[in-house]
Design a protein around this motif. Structure first.
Motif, PDB file in Angstrom:
ATOM      1  N   UNK A 160       0.827  -1.208   0.000  1.00  0.00           N
ATOM      2  CA  UNK A 160       0.000   0.000   0.000  1.00  0.00           C
ATOM      3  C   UNK A 160       0.863   1.260   0.000  1.00  0.00           C
ATOM      4  N   UNK A 161       1.919   1.272   0.824  1.00  0.00           N
ATOM      5  CA  UNK A 161       2.766   2.459   0.907  1.00  0.00           C
ATOM      6  C   UNK A 161       3.473   2.727  -0.418  1.00  0.00           C
ATOM      7  N   UNK A 162       3.895   1.669  -1.101  1.00  0.00           N
ATOM      8  CA  UNK A 162       4.502   1.867  -2.416  1.00  0.00           C
ATOM      9  C   UNK A 162       3.466   2.356  -3.421  1.00  0.00           C
ATOM     10  N   UNK A 163       2.248   1.813  -3.349  1.00  0.00           N
ATOM     11  CA  UNK A 163       1.198   2.255  -4.271  1.00  0.00           C
ATOM     12  C   UNK A 163       0.857   3.721  -4.066  1.00  0.00           C
ATOM     13  N   UNK A 164       0.876   4.167  -2.811  1.00  0.00           N
ATOM     14  CA  UNK A 164       0.506   5.552  -2.516  1.00  0.00           C
ATOM     15  C   UNK A 164       1.652   6.525  -2.783  1.00  0.00           C
TER      16      UNK A 164
ATOM     17  N   UNK B 158      -5.316  10.872   3.855  1.00  0.00           N
ATOM     18  CA  UNK B 158      -6.102  12.101   3.952  1.00  0.00           C
ATOM     19  C   UNK B 158      -5.323  13.384   3.626  1.00  0.00           C
ATOM     20  N   UNK B 159      -4.029  13.289   3.324  1.00  0.00           N
ATOM     21  CA  UNK B 159      -3.232  14.500   3.013  1.00  0.00           C
ATOM     22  C   UNK B 159      -2.425  14.224   1.756  1.00  0.00           C
ATOM     23  N   UNK B 160      -2.768  14.886   0.681  1.00  0.00           N
ATOM     24  CA  UNK B 160      -2.137  14.591  -0.612  1.00  0.00           C
ATOM     25  C   UNK B 160      -0.680  15.026  -0.672  1.00  0.00           C
TER      26      UNK B 160
ATOM     27  N   UNK C 206       6.848  13.860  -3.700  1.00  0.00           N
ATOM     28  CA  UNK C 206       5.440  13.556  -3.929  1.00  0.00           C
ATOM     29  C   UNK C 206       5.283  12.834  -5.269  1.00  0.00           C
ATOM     30  N   UNK C 207       4.557  11.730  -5.328  1.00  0.00           N
ATOM     31  CA  UNK C 207       4.432  10.990  -6.585  1.00  0.00           C
ATOM     32  C   UNK C 207       3.671  11.784  -7.630  1.00  0.00           C
ATOM     33  N   UNK C 208       3.989  11.550  -8.895  1.00  0.00           N
ATOM     34  CA  UNK C 208       3.366  12.294  -9.992  1.00  0.00           C
ATOM     35  C   UNK C 208       1.891  11.959 -10.141  1.00  0.00           C
ATOM     36  N   UNK C 209       1.490  10.732  -9.782  1.00  0.00           N
ATOM     37  CA  UNK C 209       0.100  10.303  -9.970  1.00  0.00           C
ATOM     38  C   UNK C 209      -0.721  10.433  -8.699  1.00  0.00           C
ATOM     39  N   UNK C 210      -0.351  11.381  -7.808  1.00  0.00           N
ATOM     40  CA  UNK C 210      -1.013  11.483  -6.515  1.00  0.00           C
ATOM     41  C   UNK C 210      -2.510  11.754  -6.663  1.00  0.00           C
ATOM     42  N   UNK C 211      -2.916  12.556  -7.637  1.00  0.00           N
ATOM     43  CA  UNK C 211      -4.349  12.868  -7.791  1.00  0.00           C
ATOM     44  C   UNK C 211      -5.158  11.628  -8.156  1.00  0.00           C
ATOM     45  N   UNK C 212      -4.623  10.819  -9.062  1.00  0.00           N
ATOM     46  CA  UNK C 212      -5.326   9.594  -9.434  1.00  0.00           C
ATOM     47  C   UNK C 212      -5.405   8.606  -8.297  1.00  0.00           C
ATOM     48  N   UNK C 213      -4.323   8.484  -7.524  1.00  0.00           N
ATOM     49  CA  UNK C 213      -4.319   7.554  -6.390  1.00  0.00           C
ATOM     50  C   UNK C 213      -5.312   8.002  -5.326  1.00  0.00           C
ATOM     51  N   UNK C 214      -5.318   9.305  -4.997  1.00  0.00           N
ATOM     52  CA  UNK C 214      -6.239   9.807  -3.980  1.00  0.00           C
ATOM     53  C   UNK C 214      -7.692   9.637  -4.417  1.00  0.00           C
ATOM     54  N   UNK C 215      -7.963   9.828  -5.700  1.00  0.00           N
ATOM     55  CA  UNK C 215      -9.316   9.628  -6.202  1.00  0.00           C
ATOM     56  C   UNK C 215      -9.733   8.177  -6.034  1.00  0.00           C
ATOM     57  N   UNK C 216      -8.827   7.269  -6.344  1.00  0.00           N
ATOM     58  CA  UNK C 216      -9.157   5.847  -6.223  1.00  0.00           C
ATOM     59  C   UNK C 216      -9.407   5.452  -4.754  1.00  0.00           C
ATOM     60  N   UNK C 217      -8.667   6.054  -3.822  1.00  0.00           N
ATOM     61  CA  UNK C 217      -8.837   5.716  -2.406  1.00  0.00           C
ATOM     62  C   UNK C 217     -10.179   6.181  -1.856  1.00  0.00           C
ATOM     63  N   UNK C 218     -10.702   7.283  -2.388  1.00  0.00           N
ATOM     64  CA  UNK C 218     -11.877   7.892  -1.760  1.00  0.00           C
ATOM     65  C   UNK C 218     -13.136   7.838  -2.624  1.00  0.00           C
TER      66      UNK C 218
END
Length: 594
Positions: A108-112, A483-485, A550-562
C-alpha cells in the motif's frame, strides 16, 4: 496445582479441530492470491469473526484478567483501547485501504508514495511488530500448559503452537486460516462466557463475600488458609504490613522463619518456596496495587500513572491500524464498503467478549491472591475455577478455559505468521508459492526461538509495546497518506524511522532494566505519548521540506482511495508480481465459501 487430564483433552480437541478445518480449507488454496488475500472474496460477517478470532490473543483471553487482578480499575483501559482502536480504523482507514488494491501494508505504501525504499523500510517494521506480537503468544502457551501439567518446560507449549500454526498456514495460507479463525472466535467466546456465568452463579448462590477480603477496604488481600507459593520467576515484592513467612531456598531442605517489616521491598530468587499462615496479608509484586481501595480507584498512582494511561490509550487507539495481521484482513474483503462493515461488526464482537475476562479478573482478586506473590497473574483465569469449585467441576471448567486459551494462541499466531510471511515473501523474495512457504517457516521459527530464550513479561505489557510501535510507525503514514495529498516518501520514511527507533530504544532499555532489577519509568513501559506525536510532526515537516518526493500520480491515487465503490475506480495492484502467473499454471477458480 495438580495435573488435569480434562484440560489436556480440551487442548487436544482444539488442536485437532484446528488442523481439520485448516486442512479442509487448504484444498481450495491453489494460487498465491489465495495465500495472501483469500482471493478477496471473504464476506463481512465471516471476516469480522476471523479478525476477532486472531485479534483476541493471549493478551485478551488471559492477560486482561491478569492485569485487572493486579491493577484493578487501571487495567480496564486495556480492553477499552483494544476495542476502541477499531473505531478509528473504521472511520479513517478501512475502506480506502481496501480500495488501494494492495496485498500488504508495504505494498500500500509503495502504491501511494511510489518508493521502493519506503517499502523496504515498512517491511522491516512489519517483521519487528509481528515478532513482538508473536513472542508473548508462544510464551503464554508455555505458561498455560504448565498450569495443567505442572513441571512441563515452558518451551513445550511454545513449540507445540508453532508446529501446528506453521502446518496450517503452510497448507493453505489466508484461505485456510480464515475459516479456522472465525470458528475460534466463537469457541473463545463460549470458553470464557460459560465459566464466567457458572462461577458467578456459585458466588451469588453461596452468598460469598470474598475469602481474601472485600473490595474498597484500605488493606491488601489476605491468605484465607495456610498457603505455600513457589516462585518460578525472580520477583520483587512490596510488603504492606508486618509479614511473617517461612522461606525455603532453592535446593535447601529446611525452612527459615523470616519477618518482613512493613513497607519493605524484598527480592525473591527463582526457585524459592514461601509459606504463609492463614490471615497473613498478601505481599504483592512491585508493579501491582496492594490496597483494595486503591485497586478500585482509576489512576491512583499520581501523575506517572495518569500519563501512562494516556499513553496506553493513544497506543491502542492508533496502533490497531498499524498491526499487519489486522490490516491484511481488510484486503480480503470484496470492496471498501464491505471493509467498513467488517470493522463495525468487529466492534460488536470485541465488546461482548471483553465483558468476561474483566469479570473473571475481579473474582481472581478474591480467590487467587497468591498470584500477586508469584507475579504470574496471567494465569488467573486458569487457576480461578479450582479456587471456587474444587474437584471435578473445577477440572471441567478449567478444561473449557484451557481450550479457549489455546484457541487464542493458535488464532493470533496464525494471523501473525500468514501476514508477516506474506510481506517477507513479496518484498524479500518474488512472491511465488514456493517462496511463500519458505517465508512461513522462517517467520514461525524466529519467534519460537525468542520465546524460549527471552524472559517472559506480562502479556498485556508485551503486546502493548507492539501497539506503541505500530502507532509510532504506520499510523502517521496511513492517516496522512490517506487524507493528506502532500505527503512525500521522505517524510513518511523519516517519521517511521524516528518514531519506530524511539520505541525500539525504549524496549531495549526496559529489557535491560528488567534483567538488572531496576525500576522501570512509565515512559519506557509505554512511550506512545511521546513517540506518536513526534512521528506525526517529523512526517509533516519533512514532507513540507521535500515536495519533490510527492508521486506524480497522486491525484489519481487519492481519487481511487476515496471514490465510492459503485464508480468502479478501484483496481487491484500488478498481480504478476505476486505469483498469479504461477498460480494460473496450477489452475483452479473457485470462490471463498460464505
Amino acid at each position: 496445582m495438580r495435573s488435569n487430564p480434562w484440560a489436556l483433552t480440551g487442548i487436544l480437541v482444539v488442536a485437532a479441530l484446528t488442523y481439520y478445518l485448516g486442512h479442509r480449507s487448504s484444498r481450495f488454496a491453489n494460487t498465491t492470491d489465495d495465500f495472501l488475500v483469500a482471493r478477496r472474496t471473504v464476506r463481512s460477517r465471516r471476516n469480522a469473526a476471523a479478525i476477532s478470532g486472531e485479534y483476541l490473543s493471549a493478551a485478551s483471553f488471559l492477560g486482561v484478567a491478569g492485569v485487572v487482578l493486579k491493577e484493578g480499575a487501571n487495567g480496564l483501559w486495556y480492553p477499552i483501547g483494544f476495542t476502541g482502536g477499531y473505531l478509528a480504523l473504521m472511520l479513517f482507514v478501512a475502506a480506502p485501504l481496501r480500495r488501494s488494491g494492495a496485498y500488504t501494508l508495504p505494498d500500500f505504501l509503495e502504491a501511494r508514495l511510489g518508493s521502493l525504499a519506503l517499502r523496504r523500510c515498512a517491511t522491516l517494521f512489519v517483521v519487528i511488530i509481528g515478532v513482538l506480537y508473536l513472542v508473548p503468544q508462544l510464551q503464554g502457551a508455555g505458561l498455560a500448559l504448565n498450569v495443567v501439567l505442572p513441571g512441563t518446560p515452558a518451551w513445550v507449549g511454545a513449540i507445540a503452537v508453532t508446529v501446528l500454526v506453521a502446518g496450517n498456514v503452510l497448507a493453505g495460507g489466508m484461505r485456510a486460516i480464515t475459516v479456522v479463525q472465525a470458528f475460534q472466535y466463537w469457541l473463545k467466546l463460549f470458553a470464557i462466557a460459560v465459566p464466567a456465568f457458572v462461577l458467578c452463579a456459585v458466588f451469588v448462590a453461596d452468598h460469598r463475600t470474598g475469602p481474601a477480603g472485600e473490595f474498597g477496604k484500605p488493606a491488601s488481600p489476605v491468605f484465607t488458609a495456610d498457603t505455600t507459593v513457589r516462585i518460578d520467576v525472580e520477583v520483587r515484592l512490596r510488603v504492606g504490613s508486618v509479614t511473617p513467612v517461612w522461606v525455603k531456598g532453592r535446593g535447601s531442605g529446611t525452612e527459615t522463619l523470616v519477618v518482613w517489616p512493613k513497607g519493605a521491598t524484598e527480592d525473591v530468587a527463582r526457585g524459592t518456596q514461601l509459606r504463609f499462615a492463614a490471615g497473613t496479608p498478601v505481599p504483592v509484586v512491585s508493579d501491582a496495587v496492594a490496597a483494595e481501595d486503591d485497586w478500585l480507584a482509576p489512576v491512583s498512582g499520581g501523575a506517572g500513572d495518569l500519563l501512562k494511561t494516556y499513553s496506553l490509550l493513544l497506543a491502542t487507539a492508533l496502533g490497531t491500524m498499524g498491526l499487519p495481521h489486522v490490516l491484511v484482513r481488510f484486503y480480503t474483503n470484496p470492496d471498501g464498503k464491505a471493509a467498513r462493515r467488517t470493522a463495525v461488526h468487529v466492534l460488536l464482537l470485541l465488546g461482548v467478549f471483553y465483558l468476561f475476562p474483566t469479570l473473571l479478573g475481579a473474582m481472581s482478586r478474591l480467590y487467587v491472591p497468591e498470584l500477586l506473590v508469584t507475579g504470574q497473574t496471567d494465569a488467573a483465569v486458569l487457576h480461578l475455577p479450582h479456587a471456587i469449585l474444587p474437584g471435578l467441576a473445577g477440572d471441567v471448567l478449567t478444561a473449557v478455559l484451557m481450550a479457549g486459551a489455546f484457541a487464542a494462541f493458535l488464532s493470533a499466531a496464525s494471523g501473525l505468521v500468514v501476514s508477516v510471511a506474506g510481506v517477507v515473501s513479496t518484498d524479500v523474495f518474488k512472491g511465488r508459492l514456493r517462496e511463500n512457504r519458505w517465508s512461513i517457516s522462517l517467520v514461525a521459527l524466529i519467534p519460537a526461538v525468542l520465546a524460549v530464550v527471552l524472559r517472559p513479561m506480562d502479556l498485556t505489557q508485551s503486546v502493548g509495546i507492539a501497539f506503541a510501535l505500530a502507532a509510532s510507525t504506520f499510523a502517521p503514514t496511513l492517516l496522512l497518506g490517506i487524507w493528506w495529498r502532500r505527503l512525500t516518501w521522505p517524510g513518511a520514511m523519516a517519521g517511521m524511522l524516528f518514531g519506530g527507533g524511539l520505541v525500539v530504544a525504549a524496549l531495549v532499555w526496559r529489557t535491560v532494566d528488567g534483567y538488572s532489577g531496576s525500576e522501570v519509568p512509565w515512559l519506557l513501559e509505554q512511550p506512545a505519548l511521546v513517540t506518536v506525536p513526534l512521528a506525526f510532526v517529523i512526517t509533516f515537516l519533512v514532507s513540507l521540506a521535500t515536495p519533490a518526493g510527492m508521486p506524480a500520480d497522486v491525484n489519481g491515487v487519492m481519487l481511487r482511495l476515496h471514490a465510492p465503490d459503485p464508480l468502479g475506480l478501484m483496481r487491484e495492484r500488478a498481480v504478476a508480481r505476486f505469483g498469479v502467473v504461477d498460480g494460473r499454471a496450477r489452475g483452479g477458480k473457485g470462490r471463498h465459501r460464505r
